[in-house]
Motif scaffolding. Structure first.
Motif, PDB file in Angstrom:
ATOM      1  N   LEU A   1      91.206  59.751 -30.380  1.00 17.50           N
ATOM      2  CA  LEU A   1      89.668  58.989 -30.815  1.00 17.50           C
ATOM      3  C   LEU A   1      88.943  60.043 -30.790  1.00 17.50           C
ATOM      4  CD1 LEU A   1      88.104  57.003 -29.788  1.00 17.50           C
ATOM      5  CD2 LEU A   1      90.710  55.463 -29.561  1.00 17.50           C
TER       6      LEU A   1
ATOM      7  N   VAL B   1      91.194  59.037 -36.212  1.00 22.87           N
ATOM      8  CA  VAL B   1      92.214  58.735 -34.749  1.00 22.87           C
ATOM      9  C   VAL B   1      93.667  59.182 -35.173  1.00 22.87           C
ATOM     10  CG1 VAL B   1      93.713  56.658 -33.704  1.00 22.87           C
ATOM     11  CG2 VAL B   1      91.461  56.249 -34.105  1.00 22.87           C
TER      12      VAL B   1
ATOM     13  N   THR C   1      84.669  58.732 -31.709  1.00 22.15           N
ATOM     14  CA  THR C   1      84.030  57.934 -32.559  1.00 22.15           C
ATOM     15  C   THR C   1      82.731  59.056 -33.221  1.00 22.15           C
ATOM     16  OG1 THR C   1      81.965  57.769 -30.990  1.00 22.15           O
ATOM     17  CG2 THR C   1      83.960  56.112 -31.031  1.00 22.15           C
TER      18      THR C   1
END
Length: 604
Positions: A242, A249, A244
């Motif tokens: 993952l 993801v 951000t």
């Protein structure tokens, strides 16, 4: 050497010695102050929920390095319980241990002069993180009080904190979900975490390009396997990544399946409960809102991609099935009942094989129907009522090769706000050979299709919790059914041939349009059996259309099914007709006896 260079070298040496001495002095005298301030900041910023302890703090002011040895961040259970009673406790708390925490290249002079802390790098050695999640209803229903930001908690010490990079390798992570006093655990090993550009200052909390003050968090989890609470199923994946910053993801080789074979599964459950096996090479979330996911357990994403996988569903009718109503449990109704909010703009499906298998309770054989290379999209996948006010329909547009042959295209529409589960479905099936369906018909119904050309199928249907209705069109020719012997039934080839002849020429139409050039359209009005699932009801309504197009009335269907099971009833009913027909032809062609011939001669 000239005197000038001696002076320069001498001055430099004095400066270096001075810096080292000052560094040594501050390291020695600042160490207690830093320790005190560090522990005080942790306690103050967490309202006393956490305390920090460690064996030693190695502080080198000159190089701008600091190392915490055997550090531990400990949650105070008594404080947490007081926060629960005051309805102020968070849903999650952490217990963190690590062998060492290394802070590299901070500038002491900038701290003294401007109260700004800049750190180039932080390294964690062998971290052990235990996250405890305990949902509290008041966090969902009560408007939270205005709480202090992280900057509010550190502004008395620093005007800003900036950490360029944090790297955490080989993390052991334990997640404990606590419900009604019982805990279920998930354990991950060898997790890798990278954090880039953390900035805590007066303005960073409002920076929409940051997630919790960071520009980027990347987490990589290697092989993972988890036994679900029922002890029958296991979830696992090969790799999870993952990011951000990209808001993505990725899961590879994701799998959800029983830990045992089909036979062992149904034997263990001793009930005809559908067994599901799902495997996907790629499962990807794009533009996922991590903040909402972490803060409120809400899944909000722009796209989800499901690629290269399979979904297999199995039933075994040799085992009893509980008579439970499935009304109100259609896929879109189940989505609306989910506790957590879900909002996904588009789900892309690419190259997924779907299989349904069923073991017959009568013939002890397994029939299967397959949909290969399924692809398409699902849009407006959400249970967000405020979002559904603008557009209440969830839609699916899918295609697949049925039985590895004909192309089936279908479009679904689900009214997410309907109280009685209103939905629509329409589609077409292209050219294919009808005998392809023998893989499911023969094991389950003891009937085979000898020949038949399917030219086209089209349907336009509507449905709700109680019935399905609409038009069904089925264009075909040269349909011939082959009735098979039932288990233990000794039927001669001649009798079986007669039986099949009767079925093909009396009970069903071998084409549509039929021999009289009449085109049959299925006008479906199927009343749902409450115990049937959504997909079984859908199939039964389409089957009703097939039967109408093939000219199979309820009476004909009863005879056909009876013939498929034993063959006796239809044979017995047709014996008289066959006998009379045989006598008629025999009367036309049999030789006359001598008495009859002599009488005719005398008359002449």
């Amino acid at each position: 050497m000239k005197p000038i260079w001696k002076w320069i070298i001498g001055i430099l040496l004095l400066l270096i010695i001075g810096v080292v001495c000052v560094g040594w002095y501050y390291s020695r005298n600042w160490k207690p102050l830093v320790e005190e301030k560090l522990k005080e900041t942790v306690a103050k910023s967490t309202n006393g929920l956490y305390s920090l302890k460690y064996d030693d703090l190695d502080l080198n002011i000159t190089l701008g390095n600091a190392t915490l040895k055997n550090a531990e961040l400990i949650p105070d259970s008594a404080v947490y319980q007081r926060m629960v009673q005051a309805k102020e406790a968070p849903n999650s708390r952490f217990h963190i241990k690590l062998s060492s925490l290394k802070v590299r290249r901070f500038n002491i002079w900038d701290i003294i002069k401007n109260r700004k802390l800049y750190i180039k790098r932080i390294e964690f050695d062998s971290p052990d993180i235990h996250m405890m999640s305990e949902r509290h209803a008041y966090n969902d229903t009560i408007q939270p009080k205005e709480t202090k930001t992280l900057y509010d908690n550190i502004k008395d010490v620093f005007s800003s904190i900036n950490v360029k990079d944090i790297e955490i390798e080989n993390v052991k992570f334990k997640f404990s979900k606590i419900e009604e006093g019982k805990s279920s655990d998930i354990v991950l090993d060898s997790v890798g975490i990278k954090v880039h550009d953390i900035l805590v200052d007066e303005a960073s909390i409002k920076d929409t390009t940051r997630l919790f003050y960071t520009k980027m968090v990347e987490v990589e989890v290697p092989k993972f396997s988890y036994d679900l609470s029922n002890g029958i199923y296991r979830a696992k994946f090969d790799r999870l990544v993952l990011n951000t910053q990209d808001q993505n993801v990725l899961l590879t080789k994701a799998e959800y399946a029983p830990k045992m074979s089909k036979a062992a599964y149904f034997k263990a459950r001793n009930e005809n409960i559908t067994m599901a096996v799902m495997k996907f090479d790629t499962l990807r979330f794009e533009k996922l809102d991590f903040k909402e996911l972490i803060d409120n357990q809400q899944t909000i994403a722009q796209n989800v991609q499901i690629k290269n996988g399979s979904v297999s569903l199995y039933n075994d009718k040799r085992y009893p099935k509980k008579s439970v109503s499935k009304v109100g449990k259609s896929p879109h109704q189940q989505l609306m009942k989910a506790k957590q909010l879900i909002r996904i703009d588009t789900v892309f499906v690419d190259n997924v094989d779907v299989l349904y298998g069923e073991m017959s309770g009568k013939f002890h054989k397994e029939g299967v129907i397959t949909f290969t290379n399924a692809k398409g999209t699902l849009t407006n996948v959400t249970n967000d009522s405020t979002h559904l006010i603008k557009d209440k329909m969830m839609r699916a547009n899918l295609s697949a090769n049925i039985m590895g042959s004909g192309l089936l295209s279908a479009q679904f529409g689900f009214d997410m706000l309907s109280k009685d589960g209103y939905h629509t479905y329409k589609g077409t099936l292209g050219r294919m050979q009808a005998p392809a369906f023998n893989k499911i018909l023969t094991p389950l119904l003891n009937v085979g299709i000898k020949s038949g050309n399917i030219r086209k199928v089209s349907f336009n249907m509507q449905g709700n919790d109680h019935r399905n209705w609409g038009d069904f069109r089925f264009d075909y020719d040269h349909l011939k059914v082959d009735l098979l012997n039932s288990m233990g039934e000794d039927m001669s080839r001649t009798r079986k041939g007669i039986l099949s002849f009767v079925v093909n020429n009396i009970l069903i139409n071998d084409s549509n349009p039929d021999a009289n050039e009449k085109y049959h359209i299925g006008k479906v009005n199927y009343r749902r059996v409450p115990e049937h699932t959504f997909f079984k009801t859908l199939w039964q309504s389409l089957l009703e259309g097939i039967k109408q197009c093939a000219g199979i009335s309820k009476e004909r269907e009863a005879k056909l099914m009876g013939a498929a099971e034993t063959g006796k009833e239809v044979v017995d009913e047709t014996k008289g007709v066959i006998k009379k027909t045989g006598n008629f032809f025999k009367g036309l062609f049999k030789k006359k006896d001598k008495g009859e011939e002599e009488e005719k001669k005398d008359e002449k």
